[in-house]
Design a protein around this motif. Structure first.
Motif, PDB file in Angstrom:
ATOM      1  N   THR B  18      44.453   8.259 -16.729  1.00 24.35           N
ATOM      2  CA  THR B  18      43.208   7.535 -16.440  1.00 24.35           C
ATOM      3  C   THR B  18      43.299   6.421 -15.901  1.00 24.35           C
ATOM      4  O   THR B  18      42.687   5.740 -14.980  1.00 24.35           O
ATOM      5  CB  THR B  18      42.172   7.427 -17.838  1.00 24.35           C
ATOM      6  OG1 THR B  18      41.800   8.724 -18.093  1.00 24.35           O
ATOM      7  CG2 THR B  18      40.921   6.860 -17.610  1.00 24.35           C
ATOM      8  N   PHE B  22      42.363   4.780 -12.077  1.00 24.68           N
ATOM      9  CA  PHE B  22      41.374   3.424 -12.044  1.00 24.68           C
ATOM     10  C   PHE B  22      42.264   2.405 -11.161  1.00 24.68           C
ATOM     11  O   PHE B  22      41.505   1.980 -10.288  1.00 24.68           O
ATOM     12  CB  PHE B  22      40.961   3.433 -13.286  1.00 24.68           C
ATOM     13  CG  PHE B  22      40.494   1.663 -13.511  1.00 24.68           C
ATOM     14  CD1 PHE B  22      39.428   1.356 -12.760  1.00 24.68           C
ATOM     15  CD2 PHE B  22      40.923   0.661 -14.099  1.00 24.68           C
ATOM     16  CE1 PHE B  22      38.890   0.284 -12.708  1.00 24.68           C
ATOM     17  CE2 PHE B  22      40.704  -0.568 -14.165  1.00 24.68           C
ATOM     18  CZ  PHE B  22      39.544  -0.977 -13.308  1.00 24.68           C
ATOM     19  N   GLY B  26      40.932   1.739  -7.638  1.00 17.25           N
ATOM     20  CA  GLY B  26      40.094   0.444  -7.621  1.00 17.25           C
ATOM     21  C   GLY B  26      40.634  -0.532  -6.740  1.00 17.25           C
ATOM     22  O   GLY B  26      39.866  -1.086  -5.779  1.00 17.25           O
ATOM     23  N   GLN B 162      33.299  -1.504 -10.712  1.00 16.91           N
ATOM     24  CA  GLN B 162      34.645  -1.037 -11.115  1.00 16.91           C
ATOM     25  C   GLN B 162      34.438  -0.428 -12.505  1.00 16.91           C
ATOM     26  O   GLN B 162      35.218   0.572 -12.774  1.00 16.91           O
ATOM     27  CB  GLN B 162      35.622  -2.176 -11.002  1.00 16.91           C
ATOM     28  CG  GLN B 162      35.853  -2.978  -9.780  1.00 16.91           C
ATOM     29  CD  GLN B 162      36.410  -1.851  -9.007  1.00 16.91           C
ATOM     30  OE1 GLN B 162      37.304  -0.863  -9.301  1.00 16.91           O
ATOM     31  NE2 GLN B 162      36.207  -1.944  -7.777  1.00 16.91           N
ATOM     32  N   ILE B 166      35.886   3.284 -13.777  1.00 16.61           N
ATOM     33  CA  ILE B 166      36.440   3.808 -14.864  1.00 16.61           C
ATOM     34  C   ILE B 166      35.922   5.137 -15.436  1.00 16.61           C
ATOM     35  O   ILE B 166      36.549   5.903 -15.741  1.00 16.61           O
ATOM     36  CB  ILE B 166      36.423   2.653 -15.933  1.00 16.61           C
ATOM     37  CG1 ILE B 166      37.329   1.586 -15.487  1.00 16.61           C
ATOM     38  CG2 ILE B 166      37.261   3.261 -17.146  1.00 16.61           C
ATOM     39  CD1 ILE B 166      37.020   0.402 -16.539  1.00 16.61           C
ATOM     40  N   THR B 169      36.408   8.136 -13.451  1.00 20.65           N
ATOM     41  CA  THR B 169      37.848   8.802 -13.347  1.00 20.65           C
ATOM     42  C   THR B 169      37.807  10.339 -14.265  1.00 20.65           C
ATOM     43  O   THR B 169      38.613  10.899 -13.842  1.00 20.65           O
ATOM     44  CB  THR B 169      38.808   8.110 -13.884  1.00 20.65           C
ATOM     45  OG1 THR B 169      38.643   7.570 -15.272  1.00 20.65           O
ATOM     46  CG2 THR B 169      39.082   6.642 -13.087  1.00 20.65           C
TER      47      THR B 169
END
Lengths: 283, 228
Positions: B18, B22, B26, B162, B166, B169
């Motif tokens: 994960t 991210f 990101g 952002q 998260i 994802t």
């Protein structure tokens, strides 16, 4: 800031240069587009029989009724539930009593920070994965909890955006707390909140697509059924994505209209981030 | 909950995926989003239009469909990610991971673009006028004057983009990446009597990541506010 402030009005040489850039960009974009179309064409994705299904009345009905209608139904039920939950949590977050405020804050922060998909999987197993309609309700409940928490935060921001004098004036003429909230603050806050609520409808609608992971009905399931039967993944994807995009653009237009009609030139609401520790207090 | 404690390495490994998803998407989405916003506010009408179309289309498409594009349609175009074959410790970053990163990046960059554009619009008019008055070209106006200020103004919306990433994802689970949500579903399947504990354990994992990012953004915001 208007974008034209960022650069001078172009002179003759710059105009020529910009024309050149535009031409190059246009050629490059068309080139990419042509490449994509050609590859899909070579793979046989644009042949008539791959698209025929979308003009066959029976399948159109399946797509619109079993697909779009189910998706809209899930989104609608979730949004109605979320509005009720959001109103309750939002008012609780604005309460003067810490006993009410902090649990509401905890619930809102929890559901805002957890992925909807995780919630969906949990609710799905919780209801029972073999139960009829279980996946439908898993999607609805997960979306209700998530969007309800977001709307609670929207409500709080909306009430705080009502000019302070309104509440003070209401207290001054002797209204009680509940009256101030119900008669004076909330009606004005709802107007400010309306665009944000409609934007949340878009989020909910897009998130119904996650139902695929818990075998929920709706457009994403129809997508799978159709391409498995006709082996036309690309056309089906284009059609399904277009349906989502059209509905979302309609909602966006509605939100823009509501913003103009009810809020005017004032700034749209700013909702605080997840993990905002100020959120528990009456800011 | 015992199911998670007994398999703590599987739990941590799932959150490792994960986090990797991210971090990689990101950073990439910030780069692509900045590029898109330059297109959208730039002087070339064709590029402005292309940027606007891209953002409108991608923002209104569910992430699942973007993922589906990279799993089903992109291979027809020759985009396969089979070249991606990196192994670090016992983490395998292969084609599935590549497709997930591409989907998340393309989807998130449209939101990054909108957040930055809102920031550009928040910079006072006089700033750009002054920059032009001292003779800076468009690239200079943007990189030296407007974007640094826009970045400050758009920090809160960027942080929420952002944070949304998260949570997004988790969609990679639907397309076969063994990240936290997929692992949670696996655990729940195997130990169905402990489903509540398993859910709470995984929820806490996500909440920790979300809180770290939002605390980071809050402290950045405080520092930058002091600087202005």
């Amino acid at each position: 800031m208007r974008t034209s402030v960022l650069f001078d009005a172009p002179g003759p040489r710059t105009v020529r240069r910009h024309r050149l850039y535009s031409l190059v960009a246009l050629v490059a974009l068309l080139g990419v587009l042509a490449f994509v179309v050609k590859r899909f064409y070579d793979a046989g994705q644009f042949e008539g029989d791959k698209w025929e299904v979308f003009v066959t009345p029976d399948y159109v009905r399946v797509i619109l009724v079993d697909g779009l209608l189910n998706t809209l139904k899930m989104a609608a039920v979730a949004i109605v539930g979320a509005t009720v939950l959001g109103a309750a949590l939002g008012v609780a977050k604005l309460s003067d009593h810490a006993v009410v405020r902090w649990p509401a804050w905890l619930v809102v922060e929890f559901f805002r920070a957890v992925p909807v998909l995780l919630l969906m999987v949990f609710t799905w197993y919780f209801i029972g994965i073999n139960r009829d309609g279980g996946s439908f309700w898993a999607v609805v409940i997960a979306l209700t909890l998530y969007n309800g928490s977001v709307l609670a935060e929207v409500l709080r921001a909306g009430v705080n955006a009502v000019p302070k004098g309104q509440g003070e004036a209401a207290y001054a003429i002797g209204m009680r707390k509940a009256q101030v909230m119900n008669i004076v603050l909330l009606p004005q806050a709802v107007k400010i909140m309306l665009p944000a609520i409609i934007s949340q409808c878009i989020v909910a609608l897009k998130d119904t697509a996650l139902g695929q992971y818990v075998v929920a009905p709706g457009l994403t399931r129809i997508y799978k059924e159709i391409y498995l039967e006709f082996n036309n993944r690309v056309p089906t994807m284009i059609v399904i994505a277009s349906l989502y995009i059209i509905v979302n653009l309609l909602l966006t237009a509605l939100a823009t209209w509501a913003q103009k009609r009810f809020v005017g030139e004032k700034k749209p609401l700013e909702v605080s981030l997840v993990g905002n520790l100020e959120g528990g207090r009456n800011a | 909950m015992e199911a998670v404690f007994d398999n703590v390495d599987a739990y941590l490994k799932a959150f490792g995926y994960t986090l990797a998803l991210f971090l990689v998407s990101g950073v990439l989405s910030m780069v692509l989003g900045t590029f898109l916003v330059a297109l959208r506010v730039g002087p070339i009408a064709v590029l402005r239009w292309a940027g606007a179309t891209y953002v409108t289309l991608v923002r209104n498409t569910p992430l699942v469909i973007v993922f589906a594009f990279f799993s089903f349609a992109a291979p027809t175009l020759g985009i396969r990610f089979t070249w991606l074959d990196v192994h670090i410790d016992d983490y395998d970053f292969t084609a599935l991971f590549g497709a997930a990163v591409a989907s998340l990046t393309l989807y998130t960059s449209s939101f990054v673009c909108e957040a930055l554009r809102a920031g550009v619009n928040a910079v006072p008019l006089g700033q750009a006028e002054a920059a032009r008055a001292i003779g800076l070209p468009f690239s200079g106006v943007m990189s030296q004057v407007v974007l640094p200020q826009a970045l400050r103004a758009s920090l809160p919306p960027l942080a929420s983009v952002q944070i949304a990433l998260i949570k997004n994802t988790s969609v990679a689970a639907v397309f076969g990446v063994a990240e936290a949500t997929a692992q949670m579903r696996g655990f729940t399947n195997d130990f169905s009597s402990q489903r509540l504990g398993i859910f709470v354990a995984f929820a806490i994992g996500y909440i920790v990541i979300v809180e770290v990012v939002s605390l980071l953004s809050a402290s950045l915001e405080r520092r930058w506010r002091a600087a202005t």
